[in-house]
Motif scaffolding. Structure first.
Motif, PDB file in Angstrom:
ATOM      1  N   GLN A  34       0.838  -1.202   0.000  1.00 57.00           N
ATOM      2  CA  GLN A  34       0.000   0.000   0.000  1.00 57.00           C
ATOM      3  C   GLN A  34       0.873   1.253   0.000  1.00 57.00           C
ATOM      4  N   ALA A  35       2.006   1.208   0.698  1.00 55.59           N
ATOM      5  CA  ALA A  35       2.917   2.354   0.735  1.00 55.59           C
ATOM      6  C   ALA A  35       3.452   2.669  -0.661  1.00 55.59           C
ATOM      7  N   ILE A  36       3.709   1.641  -1.446  1.00 52.00           N
ATOM      8  CA  ILE A  36       4.170   1.854  -2.826  1.00 52.00           C
ATOM      9  C   ILE A  36       3.093   2.563  -3.629  1.00 52.00           C
ATOM     10  N   SER A  37       1.838   2.147  -3.457  1.00 49.42           N
ATOM     11  CA  SER A  37       0.727   2.812  -4.142  1.00 49.42           C
ATOM     12  C   SER A  37       0.618   4.274  -3.724  1.00 49.42           C
ATOM     13  N   VAL A  38       0.822   4.525  -2.431  1.00 49.86           N
ATOM     14  CA  VAL A  38       0.791   5.899  -1.926  1.00 49.86           C
ATOM     15  C   VAL A  38       1.873   6.739  -2.603  1.00 49.86           C
ATOM     16  N   GLY A  39       3.101   6.206  -2.636  1.00 57.04           N
ATOM     17  CA  GLY A  39       4.199   6.936  -3.250  1.00 57.04           C
ATOM     18  C   GLY A  39       3.942   7.262  -4.707  1.00 57.04           C
ATOM     19  N   LYS A  40       3.376   6.312  -5.432  1.00 51.25           N
ATOM     20  CA  LYS A  40       3.071   6.536  -6.853  1.00 51.25           C
ATOM     21  C   LYS A  40       1.995   7.600  -7.020  1.00 51.25           C
ATOM     22  N   ARG A  41       0.949   7.520  -6.196  1.00 49.86           N
ATOM     23  CA  ARG A  41      -0.136   8.505  -6.295  1.00 49.86           C
ATOM     24  C   ARG A  41       0.359   9.914  -6.000  1.00 49.86           C
ATOM     25  N   VAL A  42       1.150  10.033  -4.941  1.00 49.65           N
ATOM     26  CA  VAL A  42       1.648  11.355  -4.553  1.00 49.65           C
ATOM     27  C   VAL A  42       2.487  11.958  -5.673  1.00 49.65           C
TER      28      VAL A  42
END
Length: 541
Positions: A235-243
């Motif tokens: 989920q943290a990877i998804s967060v980083g990509k979205r940001v």
């Protein structure tokens, strides 16, 4: 620094930091929940982190109707006996423990640094501890953080701190002065902020996301990197990509490597790389970025010292307009003698440049100038004592703050947008994590109802004799399944958390307890016993 035990709440500061000092104040507020608690040395007999006594009284034994022999109870018997008081009331917790550039100086961080190649082994070692179910390691030049899923908060913290102290040689009291200690939602939010670049020395730095991805890659297939911890990192990877795709926070920002190159530019007398003699030691991920940023700043010739030539050749193919000269590690000191500025970025555990070696180097061309060493390695590649010499200036990652201030105000505005994304993703993750708590009950409840259905269908078919056709059997089976599914639909809806918050966790947990009581499923005790069996099985291997 105080160590927080039990289930103490944390206080979180969310205002974007405007300086390094405010970062430190932010962490101090986030780490502590009870200023009156002091971090004491942890030992096998210490109960300073546990407000509940470890001693079992005779009354409690009698209450449980279990014969208790004070001289010879087995650990498993004790754990099972007092599970309702010790564990089933205290759910497994996600804990983040570590140090970073905002809380600890480089001489402490480098002692804790864990090479990437050791991450899988560290996960195995941590999960072998009595109260640790899952684990992950994130170790970079700016941070060393361990994330665990613990059966007990205070026991988990105690065991991980003891492991860190033993592995690094740093006393627990010293660790407590500098460490980040976050629980559950705060720990998850911290990791999301790290992946988004909000917790980096350079706000919006992009390299950290690739390092978080590497945690997942190195953990694949490793027992202990699964379940909630793996889900959190994914989920943290998804967060980083979205940001990065939705906020432009990386626009105009710099990485540690580019900040090092910029710092070197500021320290050179001519403020130019055009005529400077440049040496880069290390051609790994960080070294490659240093070389690229040097080329972007006008450096057209440099010497690169590396253990092997393949990586340097690959960089040469990318930067064909730059004269990159490869030299083996054995020629490093000779190359340094001919350099004005030296960049180091290797994974060496011991210093490459010692005070004695640098002292023997000739003066730089102008004679009255000092040779520049810019060391962005953790552990450091340049011995601290080199800075005492009158012929050298030494800078490390903690000296980059004067550079990273550039474009910071713009990125701070984008950070506000990034935090909104993080809150959305945090809500999704918490709903997913909470839903996992209901899975055992749902499975047991379905199995319970299925046993009743199968039994009644079997009775029905036996009464109907052997003349019943296959089509009739299938119709009866379909009828029974239809009845069961319709009856289960309502309860199942109330045994699940969802991302929209229609079912809050407290309501779902109360429904689980009600189902357990009504159908005698004993889910909590079974889950606990299964975890103990797993831990004992690992210990025997």
């Amino acid at each position: 620094m105080a160590a927080v035990g039990g289930s103490s709440a944390t206080t979180t500061l969310r205002t974007p930091p405007s300086s390094s000092a405010s970062f430190r104040r932010s962490y101090q507020l986030r780490i502590f929940s009870k200023p009156s608690l002091k971090c004491a040395p942890l030992s096998a007999t210490s109960s300073s982190l546990n407000p509940r006594s470890e001693v079992v009284s005779d009354n409690s034994v009698q209450k449980n109707n279990i014969a208790f022999n004070a001289s010879s109870p087995s650990p498993l018997q004790l754990l099972k006996t007092y599970a309702p008081n010790r564990y089933t009331k205290e759910k497994s917790s996600i804990i983040a423990i570590g140090l970073n550039i905002h809380t600890a100086p480089i001489d402490i961080r480098e002692k804790l640094a864990i090479p990437e190649v050791r991450w899988p082994q560290v996960i195995t070692e941590l999960c072998a501890l009595n109260h640790i179910e899952e684990a992950a390691v994130l170790s970079t030049c700016n941070r060393v953080e361990i994330y665990v899923l613990a059966l007990s908060q205070h026991r988990g913290v105690k065991e991980v701190n003891e492991w860190i102290s033993k592995a690094s040689g740093v006393k627990i009291e010293e660790l407590c002065k500098h460490q980040v200690l976050l629980y559950n939602k705060d720990a998850t939010q911290h990791l999301f902020e790290v992946a988004a670049g909000l917790d980096s020395l350079v706000l919006g730095e992009g390299q950290i996301l690739s390092q978080v991805k590497q945690v997942v890659k190195s953990g694949e297939g490793v027992a202990g990197f699964d379940g909630k911890i793996r889900g959190m990192f994914k989920q943290a990877i998804s967060v980083g990509k979205r940001v990065r795709s939705e906020t432009d926070i990386c626009s105009g920002s710099v990485s540690v490597s580019s900040a090092a190159v910029e710092l070197g530019l500021r320290k050179l007398p001519e403020s130019s790389y055009a005529n400077a003699r440049v040496l880069v030691v290390g051609a790994g991920k960080m070294g490659k970025l240093v070389i690229k940023h040097l080329a972007a700043k006008g450096c057209r010739k440099m010497v690169v010292v590396n253990r092997t030539e393949e990586k340097v050749n690959a960089i040469q193919q990318e930067l064909k307009d730059v004269d990159i000269v490869f030299r083996p590690l054995s020629e490093m000191i000779t190359c340094a003698a001919a350099a004005d500025i030296v960049f180091t970025s290797t994974a060496s555990k011991s210093p490459l440049f010692c005070k004695q070696d640098v002292q023997m180097l000739p003066l730089v061309r102008q004679g009255d100038r000092r040779r520049l060493f810019i060391d962005i390695s953790i552990p450091r590649n340049v011995e601290p004592g080199v800075s005492d010499l009158e012929t050298a200036f030494v800078y490390n990652v903690d000296d980059l703050e004067e550079v990273v201030a550039a474009n910071k105000e713009v990125r701070l505005q984008k950070a506000t947008e990034a935090r909104e994304i993080i809150q959305e993703e945090l809500t999704k993750f918490e709903a997913w994590k909470d839903s996992l708590e209901t899975v055992p009950t749902i499975k047991k409840f379905r199995a319970y109802v299925e046993r009743i259905r199968a039994s009644e269908v079997e009775k029905c078919l036996s009464k109907m004799g052997n003349d019943i056709s296959k089509e009739q059997k299938e119709a009866i089976y379909a009828l029974s399944m239809g009845i069961v599914n319709k009856i289960l639909h309502g309860p199942m809806q109330h045994l699940r958390c969802d991302a929209n918050g229609n079912n809050c966790l407290n309501e779902v947990l109360e429904n689980i307890r009600a189902i357990n009581r009504m159908y005698d499923l004993e889910t909590e005790t079974s889950m606990f016993e299964e975890k103990i069996r797993v831990k004992m099985g690992r210990a025997k291997k």
